[in-house]
Design an enzyme around this catalytic site. Structure first.
Site, PDB file in Angstrom:
ATOM      1  N   ASN A 123       0.826  -1.209   0.000  1.00 61.14           N
ATOM      2  CA  ASN A 123       0.000   0.000   0.000  1.00 61.14           C
ATOM      3  C   ASN A 123       0.868   1.271   0.000  1.00 61.14           C
ATOM      4  O   ASN A 123       2.025   1.230  -0.388  1.00 61.14           O
ATOM      5  CB  ASN A 123      -1.066  -0.006   1.100  1.00 61.14           C
ATOM      6  CG  ASN A 123      -2.310   0.708   0.595  1.00 61.14           C
ATOM      7  OD1 ASN A 123      -2.371   1.921   0.610  1.00 61.14           O
ATOM      8  ND2 ASN A 123      -3.272  -0.056   0.092  1.00 61.14           N
ATOM      9  N   ARG A 124       0.270   2.405   0.410  1.00 62.94           N
ATOM     10  CA  ARG A 124       0.852   3.706   0.066  1.00 62.94           C
ATOM     11  C   ARG A 124       1.698   4.329   1.163  1.00 62.94           C
ATOM     12  O   ARG A 124       1.385   4.186   2.347  1.00 62.94           O
ATOM     13  CB  ARG A 124      -0.279   4.677  -0.308  1.00 62.94           C
ATOM     14  CG  ARG A 124      -0.977   4.271  -1.588  1.00 62.94           C
ATOM     15  CD  ARG A 124      -2.239   5.086  -1.861  1.00 62.94           C
ATOM     16  NE  ARG A 124      -2.834   4.669  -3.125  1.00 62.94           N
ATOM     17  CZ  ARG A 124      -3.577   3.559  -3.272  1.00 62.94           C
ATOM     18  NH1 ARG A 124      -3.831   2.781  -2.234  1.00 62.94           N
ATOM     19  NH2 ARG A 124      -4.062   3.233  -4.455  1.00 62.94           N
ATOM     20  N   HIS A 149       2.911   0.057  -3.063  1.00 66.74           N
ATOM     21  CA  HIS A 149       3.320  -1.349  -3.180  1.00 66.74           C
ATOM     22  C   HIS A 149       4.803  -1.534  -3.495  1.00 66.74           C
ATOM     23  O   HIS A 149       5.184  -2.350  -4.338  1.00 66.74           O
ATOM     24  CB  HIS A 149       2.476  -2.050  -4.260  1.00 66.74           C
ATOM     25  CG  HIS A 149       1.030  -2.217  -3.888  1.00 66.74           C
ATOM     26  ND1 HIS A 149       0.583  -2.276  -2.593  1.00 66.74           N
ATOM     27  CD2 HIS A 149      -0.084  -2.363  -4.674  1.00 66.74           C
ATOM     28  CE1 HIS A 149      -0.738  -2.450  -2.581  1.00 66.74           C
ATOM     29  NE2 HIS A 149      -1.173  -2.490  -3.823  1.00 66.74           N
ATOM     30  N   HIS A 219      -1.309 -10.084  -2.809  1.00 72.54           N
ATOM     31  CA  HIS A 219      -2.260  -9.301  -3.589  1.00 72.54           C
ATOM     32  C   HIS A 219      -3.062 -10.173  -4.555  1.00 72.54           C
ATOM     33  O   HIS A 219      -3.360  -9.753  -5.683  1.00 72.54           O
ATOM     34  CB  HIS A 219      -1.496  -8.206  -4.347  1.00 72.54           C
ATOM     35  CG  HIS A 219      -2.298  -6.978  -4.634  1.00 72.54           C
ATOM     36  ND1 HIS A 219      -3.494  -7.007  -5.324  1.00 72.54           N
ATOM     37  CD2 HIS A 219      -2.079  -5.685  -4.326  1.00 72.54           C
ATOM     38  CE1 HIS A 219      -3.952  -5.777  -5.439  1.00 72.54           C
ATOM     39  NE2 HIS A 219      -3.125  -4.958  -4.836  1.00 72.54           N
ATOM     40  N   TYR A 221      -5.963 -11.580  -6.541  1.00 72.58           N
ATOM     41  CA  TYR A 221      -7.286 -11.126  -6.955  1.00 72.58           C
ATOM     42  C   TYR A 221      -8.183 -12.363  -6.964  1.00 72.58           C
ATOM     43  O   TYR A 221      -7.982 -13.266  -7.773  1.00 72.58           O
ATOM     44  CB  TYR A 221      -7.234 -10.543  -8.369  1.00 72.58           C
ATOM     45  CG  TYR A 221      -6.608  -9.180  -8.488  1.00 72.58           C
ATOM     46  CD1 TYR A 221      -5.244  -8.994  -8.296  1.00 72.58           C
ATOM     47  CD2 TYR A 221      -7.385  -8.074  -8.825  1.00 72.58           C
ATOM     48  CE1 TYR A 221      -4.669  -7.745  -8.425  1.00 72.58           C
ATOM     49  CE2 TYR A 221      -6.819  -6.814  -8.963  1.00 72.58           C
ATOM     50  CZ  TYR A 221      -5.465  -6.654  -8.759  1.00 72.58           C
ATOM     51  OH  TYR A 221      -4.894  -5.413  -8.881  1.00 72.58           O
ATOM     52  N   ASP A 291     -11.768   0.514  -1.411  1.00 65.46           N
ATOM     53  CA  ASP A 291     -10.313   0.416  -1.505  1.00 65.46           C
ATOM     54  C   ASP A 291      -9.772   0.998  -0.203  1.00 65.46           C
ATOM     55  O   ASP A 291      -9.111   2.033  -0.200  1.00 65.46           O
ATOM     56  CB  ASP A 291      -9.808   1.189  -2.737  1.00 65.46           C
ATOM     57  CG  ASP A 291      -8.336   0.905  -3.036  1.00 65.46           C
ATOM     58  OD1 ASP A 291      -7.709   0.140  -2.278  1.00 65.46           O
ATOM     59  OD2 ASP A 291      -7.832   1.457  -4.031  1.00 65.46           O
ATOM     60  N   GLU A 352      -5.947  -7.816   1.407  1.00 61.77           N
ATOM     61  CA  GLU A 352      -4.515  -7.707   1.659  1.00 61.77           C
ATOM     62  C   GLU A 352      -4.316  -7.471   3.155  1.00 61.77           C
ATOM     63  O   GLU A 352      -4.512  -6.363   3.638  1.00 61.77           O
ATOM     64  CB  GLU A 352      -3.943  -6.545   0.848  1.00 61.77           C
ATOM     65  CG  GLU A 352      -4.149  -6.674  -0.645  1.00 61.77           C
ATOM     66  CD  GLU A 352      -4.226  -5.319  -1.340  1.00 61.77           C
ATOM     67  OE1 GLU A 352      -3.259  -4.564  -1.305  1.00 61.77           O
ATOM     68  OE2 GLU A 352      -5.288  -5.011  -1.931  1.00 61.77           O
TER      69      GLU A 352
END
Ligand code: GLA
Length: 387
Positions: A123-124, A149, A219, A221, A291, A352
Site C-alpha cells: 500500500n501507500r 506497493h 495481492h 485477486y 479500496d 490484503e
C-alpha cells in the site's frame, strides 16, 4: 537451478471429460450460465509455460497438493499465486485466483499485482517520503503523488529463489538490497506457501541489517465464482472490523480510526459487496468503490466471504492489524486471464492483510519498523469450504 516438482495433474475420476478446458471451469466460448453441475473442472496451468529466465534468473511453477481438496500453483516470479483450485458446492474444481496461463504476461502485462507478494511496503506511503530515526528517505512515486506497493519495481516484479520443501510447501526467498527503491537496509525476506488441510497458509519472515520499514502482503485477486466469471458485487462479505482508516483523495489515511457503524463500511454482518457501493459517500468516491484498510477487531476470523454462484466460502485469519479490501475498481478488462477470460471491472476482490497504509508517517498507527537483530514474522491463512 531451481528444483521443479511436476506433480501429476491428476483430475478426480469421472471429471476428466473437460480436459483441455481453459483452467477456470469452462472451455473457451462455453455458456457460463449453464448449471454448475455441467461445469468443466478447472485444471492447473501447464508448468512448462513458466520455465523462463527473467533478469538472469530462472522462473518456474510450483504445484502444491495434499490429501485435501484444494490445489495451488505458485511461481517464483514475484512469489505469486497463479492458481487456486477449490471445489464448488457441486464438487467441481473452480480456479478462484485471477492469473495468466504463462510467465510472459506476468512480466509484460499491464496488470502488475495478480497473485503477487507486495513489498517492501504494501500500500501507500505519502509523497514517497518517510523519516526513520531522524533520517529522511525518498522513494519512487508511482501512484499520483504517492509510493504504492514498494515502488516502481516492488517484490512482485522480481525473481525469488524457490525451493519446494515437500508436496504441499514451497519456500521463496528474496534479498532486497540496501537502497533498493529508496529503502534502507538489506532486507532478507522468506515467504512460505503451505497447503494445510483446505487452506493456503502464507508465512512471512524478514530480517534486516539496518533499521527499515516493511509491510508485506499478498495481492491475490479472488473471484470465488471462478476467475473471469463476472462481477464480485454479489459475493457476501463479513469483516470483523468496527473501525476503518478513512483516506484523503489520494488514498492516504487521514490518521483517524473511524467507526464503521451506519456507513457502507460496516461489514460486521454478512452483506453483499455491491449493496451499498453506489451510496453518496465521500470515502467511496475517493476509492472509486471499496479500496480501504479495515482495522481488525481481535477475533478468530478476520474475514468470511462467499461466492454467490459457487457456494465457495473463504475464511481469512491473520495476525496483522488490518486488511485492505479492494473491490477491483481499477480493473478494465485489459488483461487476458487463464483460458482467455477477461479481468472485467470489479471482477475480483483483494483482501490484503497488512499494517495500515502510510504507517511510517503516522505516529499513532502500529509501527512497521524492523530493527537489525529482529526477525519479523507473520502468518495469514485463506481457508476454503463450501456451503
Ligand atoms: C491496492 C490499492 C489499490 C490498487 C490496487 C492495485 O489494493 O489500495 O488502490 O492500487 O492495490 O490496482
Amino acid at each position: 537451478m531451481n528444483k521443479l516438482f511436476l506433480a501429476p495433474l491428476a483430475l478426480a475420476a469421472g471429471l476428466t471429460a473437460g480436459c483441455g478446458g481453459n483452467g477456470d471451469g469452462a472451455p473457451a466460448g462455453a455458456d457460463t450460465t449453464a448449471s454448475a453441475s455441467k461445469a468443466v473442472p478447472a485444471t492447473l496451468p501447464n508448468a512448462a509455460a513458466f520455465n523462463s529466465t527473467v533478469d538472469g534468473k530462472p522462473t518456474a511453477l510450483y504445484i502444491l497438493k495434499n490429501s485435501g481438496k484444494v490445489q495451488a500453483a505458485i511461481t517464483n516470479y514475484g512469489a505469486r499465486v497463479v492458481s487456486l483450485l477449490v471445489p464448488d458446492k457441486n464438487g467441481v474444481l473452480t480456479d478462484v485466483a485471477l492469473g495468466y496461463d504463462s510467465i510472459g504476461p506476468y512480466v509484460h502485462g499491464p496488470e502488475t499485482y495478480f497473485g503477487a507478494i507486495v513489498g517492501r511496503y504494501g500500500n501507500r506511503i505519502a509523497k514517497g517520503k518517510f523519516k526513520l530515526n531522524g533520517k529522511e528517505y525518498t522513494l519512487a512515486t508511482n501512484n499520483g503523488p504517492n509510493s504504492l506497493h514498494g515502488g516502481k519495481k516492488g517484490f512482485g516484479a522480481v525473481v525469488w529463489d524457490g525451493k519446494q520443501v515437500n508436496d504441499s510447501t514451497v519456500e521463496l526467498t528474496y534479498l532486497s538490497k540496501d537502497g533498493e527503491e529508496g529503502y534502507p537496509g538489506n532486507l532478507k525476506v522468506t515467504v512460505t506457501y503451505t497447503l494445510a488441510g483446505d487452506a493456503l497458509q502464507i508465512g512471512y519472515e524478514a530480517s534486516t541489517d539496518k533499521a527499515t520499514v516493511a509491510n508485506l502482503t499478498n495481492h491475490t485477486y479472488f473471484n470465488l465464482n471462478g476467475q473471469g466469471s463476472g462481477t464480485i458485487n454479489n459475493h457476501v462479505l463479513q469483516i470483523s472490523a468496527s473501525r476503518y482508516t478513512p483516506v484523503d483523495s489520494t488514498l492516504i489515511p487521514t490518521g483517524k480510526l473511524d467507526s464503521v457503524a451506519g456507513t457502507p463500511f460496516d461489514f460486521r454482518q454478512p452483506t453483499a459487496i455491491g449493496s451499498r457501493i453506489n451510496q453518496d459517500n465521500q470515502q467511496l468516491k475517493y476509492g472509486k468503490g471499496y479500496d480501504h484498510n479495515f482495522v481488525l477487531d481481535k477475533s478468530a476470523t478476520a474475514v468470511t466471504i462467499s461466492g454467490d454462484q459457487s457456494g465457495i466460502v473463504m475464511k481469512v485469519t491473520t495476525d496483522q492489524p488490518g486488511v485492505q479490501f479492494y473491490g477491483g475498481n481499477f480493473m478494465t478488462g485489459a488483461n487476458t486471464l487463464k483460458g482467455g477470460k477477461k479481468d472485467d471491472y470489479r471482477g475480483a476482490f483483494c483482501l490484503e492483510t497488512q499494517h495500515y497504509p502510510d504507517s511510517p508517517n503516522q505516529p499513532t498507527f502500529p509501527s512497521t519498523e524492523i530493527k537489525p537483530g529482529q526477525t519479523w514474522k507473520s502468518t495469514t491463512t485463506y481457508e476454503f469450504s463450501d456451503r
